[in-house]
Design an enzyme around this catalytic site. Structure first.
Site, PDB file in Angstrom:
ATOM      1  N   HIS A 166      81.277 155.696  52.693  1.00 39.74           N
ATOM      2  CA  HIS A 166      81.315 154.181  52.733  1.00 39.74           C
ATOM      3  C   HIS A 166      82.088 154.335  51.168  1.00 39.74           C
ATOM      4  O   HIS A 166      82.746 155.156  50.256  1.00 39.74           O
ATOM      5  CB  HIS A 166      79.806 153.910  51.932  1.00 39.74           C
ATOM      6  CG  HIS A 166      79.122 153.468  53.622  1.00 39.74           C
ATOM      7  ND1 HIS A 166      78.706 154.490  53.572  1.00 39.74           N
ATOM      8  CD2 HIS A 166      78.408 152.500  54.099  1.00 39.74           C
ATOM      9  CE1 HIS A 166      77.314 153.799  54.893  1.00 39.74           C
ATOM     10  NE2 HIS A 166      78.402 152.311  54.977  1.00 39.74           N
ATOM     11  N   LYS A 170      79.565 151.321  46.830  1.00 34.13           N
ATOM     12  CA  LYS A 170      78.232 151.190  47.799  1.00 34.13           C
ATOM     13  C   LYS A 170      76.915 151.783  46.731  1.00 34.13           C
ATOM     14  O   LYS A 170      77.231 153.116  45.636  1.00 34.13           O
ATOM     15  CB  LYS A 170      78.113 152.331  48.447  1.00 34.13           C
ATOM     16  CG  LYS A 170      76.825 151.327  49.347  1.00 34.13           C
ATOM     17  CD  LYS A 170      76.770 152.496  51.086  1.00 34.13           C
ATOM     18  CE  LYS A 170      75.662 152.593  52.030  1.00 34.13           C
ATOM     19  NZ  LYS A 170      74.992 150.777  51.729  1.00 34.13           N
TER      20      LYS A 170
END
Length: 280
Positions: A166, A170
């Site tokens: 990600h 995040k």
């Protein structure tokens, strides 16, 4: 619940965030929706700004606010999509229960207490909650279950590792999606399954009961999950990747349509329900 004809009055909670902006943008482009509210936290730099403009679209006429909209027509279809942060979700749930609004929760990293609160709220209103709104991810979860069920007793044993990538921003790891993959796979492997988060040093040989998780945070990656099913002599890699954030936003909008058009009553639903793949 409201009649299912006419556009859905949509309120986006977390409207100034990366995902909230995409929900606003796609909602404005979809004739099934009428944007009526764009909510963000009280310290947001975007309060008072037009939500469409903040999302990079034409002005919507709906300003970003920290106050929930009051709908003039109580019979109007209404739904709330939440793409916020764990610290903001409680107020959103409380509001939806108060006004009886169907709710789609796409926020991840919720505590056990917050998940319990969602379950309790679902006794009063219909709620869709899932760690990922992506249709491809949810289909891949079902495939992962099937692979595990077919291979769990293979000679030599089955090893399962979950890798997720990600963007650098995040906040939670492993991702809620990775944990859901693991939960479903563990359900097939049995109660003795253990969850290992990364490995370092002299860890000894891998046990057959482990599911390994590995989180990568780099650049602007919107999300990628690879499930490795390893056997002696061969392996399967199941990969699902987002090209951009729109897959999550469109999935959340699909869930809201499903709640309204299927006239769902109170209950806690998943994206498996939305896709017609639930085992229940």
């Amino acid at each position: 619940m409201a009649d299912s004809t006419g556009p859905i009055s949509l309120t986006v909670h977390g409207a100034a965030g990366r995902m909230g902006r995409r929900v606003v943008a796609l909602g404005l482009a979809d004739p099934n929706f009428q944007l009526v509210g764009a909510i963000d936290h009280a310290k947001s730099d975007h309060l008072g700004q037009d939500s469409g403009a903040v999302a990079g679209e034409a002005p919507s006429g709906i300003e970003i606010s920290s106050h929930w909209p009051v709908l003039d027509d109580a019979a109007t279809n209404q739904a709330v999509i939440d793409f916020s942060l764990p610290e903001a979700i409680d107020g959103c749930v409380e509001h939806c229960v108060k006004v009886g609004s169907p709710l789609v929760v796409a926020t991840t990293g919720l505590s056990d207490e917050q998940k319990q609160n969602l379950s309790e709220a679902a006794a009063s209103i219909p709620v869709v909650w899932a760690p990922s709104m992506s249709l491809a991810v949810n289909l891949s979860m079902k495939i992962a279950e099937q692979i595990t069920a077919a291979l769990k007793d293979v000679a030599g044993g089955l090893d399962v590792e979950i890798l997720e990538r990600h963007h650098r921003f995040k906040a939670d790891a492993p991702s809620g999606t990775a944990l859901k993959f693991g939960e479903l796979i563990a359900g097939q492997l049995g109660e003795s399954t253990s969850h290992v988060h990364g490995r370092e040093g002299h860890t000894g040989a891998r046990t057959r009961e482990e599911i390994g998780y590995h989180a990568i945070r780099v650049g602007d990656n919107p999300g990628e999950h690879t499930i490795v099913f390893g056997m002696l002599g061969e392996k399967i890699e199941l990969n699902v990747a987002a090209s951009n954030r729109d897959c999550y936003a469109s999935g959340a909008l699909a869930a809201a349509k499903w709640l309204i058009h299927q006239k769902k009553g109170p209950g806690l639903y998943s994206m498996f329900d939305v896709l017609g793949m639930s085992d229940n």
